[in-house]
Design a protein around this motif. Sequence first.
Motif, short mmCIF file in Angstrom:
data_model
loop_
_atom_site.label_atom_id
_atom_site.label_comp_id
_atom_site.label_asym_id
_atom_site.label_seq_id
_atom_site.Cartn_x
_atom_site.Cartn_y
_atom_site.Cartn_z
N GLY A 174 94.67 -37.32 -46.13
CA GLY A 174 94.72 -36.46 -47.30
C GLY A 174 94.37 -35.02 -46.96
N ALA A 175 94.72 -34.09 -47.87
CA ALA A 175 94.47 -32.67 -47.63
C ALA A 175 92.98 -32.38 -47.49
N GLY A 176 92.12 -33.15 -48.18
CA GLY A 176 90.68 -32.95 -48.05
C GLY A 176 90.18 -33.17 -46.65
N SER A 177 90.97 -33.87 -45.83
CA SER A 177 90.58 -34.12 -44.45
C SER A 177 90.45 -32.84 -43.66
N VAL A 178 91.25 -31.84 -44.00
CA VAL A 178 91.17 -30.56 -43.27
C VAL A 178 89.79 -29.94 -43.43
N ASP A 179 89.28 -29.93 -44.65
CA ASP A 179 87.95 -29.36 -44.89
C ASP A 179 86.87 -30.16 -44.18
N VAL A 180 87.00 -31.50 -44.20
CA VAL A 180 86.02 -32.35 -43.52
C VAL A 180 86.00 -32.04 -42.03
N VAL A 181 87.18 -31.91 -41.44
CA VAL A 181 87.25 -31.65 -39.99
C VAL A 181 86.71 -30.27 -39.66
N ARG A 182 87.00 -29.28 -40.49
CA ARG A 182 86.47 -27.94 -40.24
C ARG A 182 84.93 -27.94 -40.23
N ILE A 183 84.35 -28.65 -41.20
CA ILE A 183 82.89 -28.74 -41.26
C ILE A 183 82.36 -29.50 -40.05
N ALA A 184 83.06 -30.56 -39.66
CA ALA A 184 82.64 -31.34 -38.49
C ALA A 184 82.67 -30.48 -37.23
N VAL A 185 83.67 -29.60 -37.13
CA VAL A 185 83.74 -28.69 -35.98
C VAL A 185 82.53 -27.77 -35.96
N ALA A 186 82.17 -27.21 -37.12
CA ALA A 186 81.01 -26.32 -37.20
C ALA A 186 79.72 -27.07 -36.87
N LEU A 187 79.60 -28.31 -37.36
CA LEU A 187 78.40 -29.10 -37.09
C LEU A 187 78.30 -29.47 -35.61
N SER A 188 79.45 -29.67 -34.98
CA SER A 188 79.44 -30.06 -33.56
C SER A 188 78.84 -28.96 -32.69
N GLU A 189 78.92 -27.71 -33.16
CA GLU A 189 78.33 -26.61 -32.40
C GLU A 189 76.80 -26.70 -32.38
N HIS A 190 76.24 -27.51 -33.29
CA HIS A 190 74.79 -27.71 -33.34
C HIS A 190 74.40 -29.09 -32.80
N GLY A 191 75.35 -29.72 -32.14
CA GLY A 191 75.06 -31.02 -31.54
C GLY A 191 75.18 -32.20 -32.47
N ILE A 192 75.71 -31.98 -33.68
CA ILE A 192 75.89 -33.07 -34.65
C ILE A 192 77.27 -33.67 -34.43
N GLU A 193 77.30 -34.93 -34.02
CA GLU A 193 78.54 -35.60 -33.65
C GLU A 193 79.10 -36.43 -34.81
N PRO A 194 80.38 -36.82 -34.70
CA PRO A 194 80.98 -37.63 -35.77
C PRO A 194 80.18 -38.88 -36.12
N ARG A 195 79.57 -39.53 -35.13
CA ARG A 195 78.81 -40.75 -35.42
C ARG A 195 77.62 -40.47 -36.34
N HIS A 196 77.12 -39.23 -36.32
CA HIS A 196 76.00 -38.88 -37.19
C HIS A 196 76.42 -38.78 -38.66
N LEU A 197 77.74 -38.68 -38.89
CA LEU A 197 78.23 -38.48 -40.25
C LEU A 197 78.41 -39.80 -41.01
N ARG A 198 78.24 -40.92 -40.31
CA ARG A 198 78.41 -42.22 -40.96
C ARG A 198 77.47 -42.36 -42.16
N THR A 199 76.19 -42.02 -41.95
CA THR A 199 75.22 -42.20 -43.04
C THR A 199 75.52 -41.26 -44.20
N LEU A 200 76.03 -40.05 -43.90
CA LEU A 200 76.36 -39.12 -44.98
C LEU A 200 77.51 -39.66 -45.81
N ARG A 201 78.51 -40.23 -45.13
CA ARG A 201 79.66 -40.79 -45.85
C ARG A 201 79.22 -41.99 -46.67
#
Length: 251
Positions: free
Chosen positions: A169-196
């Motif tokens: 879905g189009a909302g995926s673009v925003d999610v990925v952009r935020i994930a890219v920004a978070l990755s710069e602080h060492g926050i990886e996709p696996r850390h987002l499981r609990t948020l989801r």
Amino acid sequence: MRPGAARRAADDPRPVERATGQDIEPWPRGISRQATMRISDVLRALAPEFGDVSHSKLRFLEEQGLITPVRTPSGYRQYSQADVERLRYVLTEQRDSYLPLKVIKDRLAAMDAGDDEARPAPRLAPAESSARRRWTPEQVAEAAGASPELVEELVRVGAVERSGHGTLGAGSVDVVRIAVALSEHGIEPRHLRTLRSAADRQVALADQVVAPWRGRQSQSAHGEAAAMAAEIGELLTRLHAIWVRQGVADL
């Protein structure tokens, strides 16, 4: 304008009178107000952007004073192009900003009263809605400035949902952009499981509240349920944001 006059403007689509004595055309201005469209025509016009809009949703918005279609002598509703634009504004604010109907109604009243700062540009012939568009993982990666590998990892952990056709879905673009920004602080996709998971629990809570309305047989029940769900979602989002900000401030 006297207190409360702006709200009344949302209930009455007739021209609003300024202190100068000049009439102001209600928003949207410069668009035909000739009521020639049936409710089926309105649904067809809105479908590319709002595929889930229904007869009951339109009737509910009418009951809330957000639109005022013309009634024929036989009782049928007829809408104008201006009505469609007004509906598009309401539905967009609900979907994209999660605004309660009361807030949207007040904003419409301000626009009806001539507040140019509150007025959006009319979009009578919108392009394909990004909210309805389906994206391939490669397109999402390109639009978000991410690697295809990151997108696939976000899909794997459930942070981005893949449809049965393999698109996103189009909302995926925003999610990925935020994930890219978070990755710069060492926050990886696996850390987002609990948020989801937390977000899914909030959606389930809202679903519990509105379920009785969805089960009703009245004409506006489903529209009322959708409006209530949007308002609950906004309140839960605000509450979550407050808690996060308070916690971060103490770090």
